[in-house]
Design an enzyme around this catalytic site. Structure first.
Site, short mmCIF file in Angstrom:
data_model
loop_
_atom_site.label_atom_id
_atom_site.label_comp_id
_atom_site.label_asym_id
_atom_site.label_seq_id
_atom_site.Cartn_x
_atom_site.Cartn_y
_atom_site.Cartn_z
N HIS A 145 0.80 -1.22 0.00
CA HIS A 145 0.00 0.00 0.00
C HIS A 145 0.84 1.27 0.00
O HIS A 145 0.28 2.39 0.16
CB HIS A 145 -0.93 -0.01 1.22
N LYS A 147 2.74 4.51 -1.34
CA LYS A 147 2.55 5.43 -2.47
C LYS A 147 3.70 6.42 -2.41
O LYS A 147 3.59 7.49 -1.81
CB LYS A 147 1.21 6.15 -2.38
N ASP A 152 16.35 11.21 -6.87
CA ASP A 152 17.74 11.62 -6.69
C ASP A 152 18.20 11.52 -5.24
O ASP A 152 19.00 12.34 -4.76
CB ASP A 152 17.95 13.04 -7.21
#
Length: 223
Positions: A145, A147, A152
């Site tokens: 789950h 996100k 960089d």
């Protein structure tokens, strides 16, 4: 790349010059992965925020991806946003090291006993694989789950926001942009720990490749 520029582009709220995050020491759970214990104390960071539906968060995310110079790491549950997928494909084409870990629902042809998680629609893994982005499926947990987009080894994009058109157009969501190498390194360590237990995505046979607009991949034959 500075978060002030991102804030100006998307109308984001920039919180101060430094926000201090308390990071508690955590022991690994019994039966969990071998990720190193997190450090105690606080870490400095510059943070900006974006809120859907009041703001266009996909524009801010794409701007950050477009400014990537070296590496992008992604963890996603829902992953069908045409703008974000196209931006990642463009980053890959210009030489950025892009790698993605996705939830099993992004695999339209799951293996072994996971067929109940299959979707008849084409999902994130289809697009990233067709764009030659190394992709893994985190099948070891019930739901992957996370996100996250880590850029960089410095910018961490997170929040409630799934990388989907529905999240942008239909939902109430939040997105955070954290500018901190120290915090990014913690997220990168977790990304790597999930990659080690994930399975490389094996794409189905496709008759056509990735489309430049990032949304058109031909129907695929089963594996």
């Amino acid at each position: 790349m500075r978060l002030g520029r991102l804030a100006a582009i998307a109308g984001l709220g920039l919180i101060g010059t430094a926000l201090w995050f308390g990071v508690p020491t955590m022991a690994a759970r019994r039966g969990g992965d071998t990720q190193a214990t997190l450090p105690a104390g606080s870490l400095p960071a510059r943070v900006s925020v974006c809120f859907v539906p009041a703001q266009q968060c996909d524009v801010a995310i794409v701007s950050a991806v477009n400014n990537a110079k070296h590496a992008i790491r992604v963890q996603a549950y829902g992953f069908t946003s045409p703008l974000i997928l196209a931006a990642l494909a463009d980053a890959k084409e210009r030489g950025v090291d892009v790698r993605v870990i996705l939830d099993k629902t992004n695999d339209p042809y799951p293996m072994r006993g996971e067929r109940g998680n299959a979707s008849p629609r084409l999902h994130g893994a289809t697009f990233t694989s067709a764009a030659n982005i190394p992709t893994w499926i985190d099948h070891a947990v019930a739901i992957a789950h996370n996100k996250l987009i880590i850029i960089d080894a410095r910018i961490v994009i997170g929040g409630s926001y799934n990388f989907t058109a529905s999240a942008e157009r239909k939902n109430a969501e939040n997105v955070t942009f954290i500018d901190s190498a120290e915090i990014a390194n913690l997220y990168l360590a977790n990304w790597e720990s999930r990659r080690k237990v994930a399975r490389p995505y094996v794409p189905p046979i496709v008759t056509n490749g990735y489309s430049p607009n990032g949304v058109s991949v031909s129907r695929s034959a089963g594996r």
